[in-house]
Design an enzyme around this catalytic site. Structure first.
Site, PDB file in Angstrom:
ATOM      1  N   ASP A 224     -30.178 -22.038  16.198  1.00 14.88           N
ATOM      2  CA  ASP A 224     -31.309 -22.738  16.810  1.00 14.88           C
ATOM      3  C   ASP A 224     -32.314 -23.118  15.731  1.00 14.88           C
ATOM      4  OD1 ASP A 224     -32.503 -22.794  19.990  1.00 14.88           O
ATOM      5  OD2 ASP A 224     -33.912 -23.150  18.342  1.00 14.88           O
ATOM      6  N   ILE A 225     -32.841 -24.321  15.817  1.00 14.73           N
ATOM      7  CA  ILE A 225     -33.770 -24.824  14.797  1.00 14.73           C
ATOM      8  C   ILE A 225     -35.125 -24.113  14.862  1.00 14.73           C
ATOM      9  CG2 ILE A 225     -34.836 -26.719  16.096  1.00 14.73           C
ATOM     10  CD1 ILE A 225     -34.212 -28.507  13.613  1.00 14.73           C
TER      11      ILE A 225
ATOM     12  N   ASN B 287     -30.609 -21.923  30.287  1.00 13.44           N
ATOM     13  CA  ASN B 287     -31.713 -22.453  31.074  1.00 13.44           C
ATOM     14  C   ASN B 287     -31.246 -23.685  31.843  1.00 13.44           C
ATOM     15  OD1 ASN B 287     -33.479 -20.520  29.979  1.00 13.44           O
ATOM     16  ND2 ASN B 287     -33.854 -21.797  28.175  1.00 13.44           N
TER      17      ASN B 287
ATOM     18  N   GLY C 121     -36.793 -23.983  32.246  1.00 14.14           N
ATOM     19  CA  GLY C 121     -37.246 -24.122  30.857  1.00 14.14           C
ATOM     20  C   GLY C 121     -36.270 -24.876  29.974  1.00 14.14           C
ATOM     21  N   GLN C 122     -35.376 -25.658  30.593  1.00 14.27           N
ATOM     22  CA  GLN C 122     -34.392 -26.404  29.798  1.00 14.27           C
ATOM     23  C   GLN C 122     -35.046 -27.644  29.181  1.00 14.27           C
ATOM     24  OE1 GLN C 122     -30.967 -27.801  31.999  1.00 14.27           O
ATOM     25  NE2 GLN C 122     -29.815 -28.270  30.134  1.00 14.27           N
TER      26      GLN C 122
ATOM     27  N   HIS D  93     -25.972 -25.298  27.223  1.00 11.30           N
ATOM     28  CA  HIS D  93     -25.917 -24.438  26.040  1.00 11.30           C
ATOM     29  C   HIS D  93     -26.228 -23.005  26.434  1.00 11.30           C
ATOM     30  CE1 HIS D  93     -29.906 -26.305  26.388  1.00 11.30           C
ATOM     31  NE2 HIS D  93     -30.423 -25.181  25.917  1.00 11.30           N
ATOM     32  N   LEU D  94     -25.530 -22.082  25.772  1.00 12.84           N
ATOM     33  CA  LEU D  94     -25.836 -20.666  25.884  1.00 12.84           C
ATOM     34  C   LEU D  94     -26.661 -20.290  24.670  1.00 12.84           C
ATOM     35  CD1 LEU D  94     -22.330 -19.179  26.843  1.00 12.84           C
ATOM     36  CD2 LEU D  94     -24.101 -20.071  28.365  1.00 12.84           C
ATOM     37  N   HIS D  95     -27.794 -19.622  24.899  1.00 11.57           N
ATOM     38  CA  HIS D  95     -28.558 -19.038  23.795  1.00 11.57           C
ATOM     39  C   HIS D  95     -28.011 -17.630  23.557  1.00 11.57           C
ATOM     40  CE1 HIS D  95     -32.203 -21.782  23.963  1.00 11.57           C
ATOM     41  NE2 HIS D  95     -31.729 -21.983  25.177  1.00 11.57           N
TER      42      HIS D  95
HETATM   43  P1  AMP Z   1     -33.494 -25.103  26.090  1.00 16.03           P
HETATM   44  O1  AMP Z   1     -34.992 -25.052  26.076  1.00 16.03           O
HETATM   45  O2  AMP Z   1     -32.820 -23.987  26.801  1.00 16.03           O
HETATM   46  O3  AMP Z   1     -32.994 -26.473  26.543  1.00 16.03           O
HETATM   47  O4  AMP Z   1     -33.039 -24.904  24.584  1.00 16.03           O
HETATM   48  C1  AMP Z   1     -32.956 -25.935  23.663  1.00 16.03           C
HETATM   49  C2  AMP Z   1     -32.951 -25.304  22.308  1.00 16.03           C
HETATM   50  O5  AMP Z   1     -32.493 -26.262  21.379  1.00 16.03           O
HETATM   51  C3  AMP Z   1     -34.327 -24.847  21.817  1.00 16.03           C
HETATM   52  O6  AMP Z   1     -34.289 -23.452  21.572  1.00 16.03           O
HETATM   53  C4  AMP Z   1     -34.547 -25.672  20.550  1.00 16.03           C
HETATM   54  O7  AMP Z   1     -35.206 -24.947  19.536  1.00 16.03           O
HETATM   55  C5  AMP Z   1     -33.134 -26.027  20.165  1.00 16.03           C
HETATM   56  N1  AMP Z   1     -32.981 -27.239  19.366  1.00 16.03           N
HETATM   57  C6  AMP Z   1     -33.543 -28.441  19.598  1.00 16.03           C
HETATM   58  N2  AMP Z   1     -33.155 -29.322  18.654  1.00 16.03           N
HETATM   59  C7  AMP Z   1     -32.332 -28.651  17.819  1.00 16.03           C
HETATM   60  C8  AMP Z   1     -31.606 -29.007  16.644  1.00 16.03           C
HETATM   61  N3  AMP Z   1     -31.653 -30.244  16.130  1.00 16.03           N
HETATM   62  N4  AMP Z   1     -30.849 -28.070  16.038  1.00 16.03           N
HETATM   63  C9  AMP Z   1     -30.799 -26.805  16.533  1.00 16.03           C
HETATM   64  N5  AMP Z   1     -31.454 -26.409  17.647  1.00 16.03           N
HETATM   65  C10 AMP Z   1     -32.210 -27.318  18.268  1.00 16.03           C
END
Ligand code: AMP
Length: 117
Positions: A33-34, A90, A96-97, A103-105
């Site tokens: 995650d960034i 999410n 909170g998506q 995606h799975l965190h």
């Molecule tokens: P969500 O809020 O569950 O949709 O999670 C989206 C996640 O994507 C967040 O934790 C962001 O930090 C992550 N994210 C967004 N852009 C990037 C990227 N370019 N590379 C890696 N993670 C990212």
């Protein structure tokens, strides 16, 4: 539609933008995650552009199983299994998506709390 869909994650799948990729299979991609919220924060996504679990259907049964099993294996290799970790997905606005690509965190390396807020 081109491979991976029209989101930032689709761009990562197509290698149009960089990411710290930690694992890849034919159907699944995992990258860091960034904006990590924990010492280990990895996203595990299907290459198929499904917007969330809520949009998945019976045809995705095997893919969703693979996604979860890959996440557990990645967490194992990341050294998270002994202390435990969290897998969360999410869905939509209240969930909170922010990126509409399933995606799975994987969140690990620190104590998680409940309820998550
Ligand atoms: P969500 O809020 O569950 O949709 O999670 C989206 C996640 O994507 C967040 O934790 C962001 O930090 C992550 N994210 C967004 N852009 C990037 C990227 N370019 N590379 C890696 N993670 C990212």
């Amino acid at each position: 539609m081109s491979s991976g869909g029209d989101t930032i994650f689709g761009k990562i799948i197509r290698r149009e933008i960089p990411a710290q990729i930690v694992h890849e299979t034919e159907h699944v991609l995992a990258f860091r995650d960034i904006s990590p919220v924990a010492p280990s924060h990895i996203l595990v996504i299907p290459k198929k552009p499904i917007s969330s679990v809520a949009s998945a259907g019976p045809a995705d049964r095997e893919l969703l199983g693979e996604l979860l099993l890959e996440a557990a294996e990645i967490a194992r290799r990341e050294g998270l299994e002994a202390d435990g970790y969290r897998i969360v997905t999410n869905i939509g606005s209240f969930g909170g998506q922010t990126v509409p690509h399933l995606h799975l965190h994987i969140i690990g390396g620190r104590q998680c709390h409940w309820p998550p807020g």
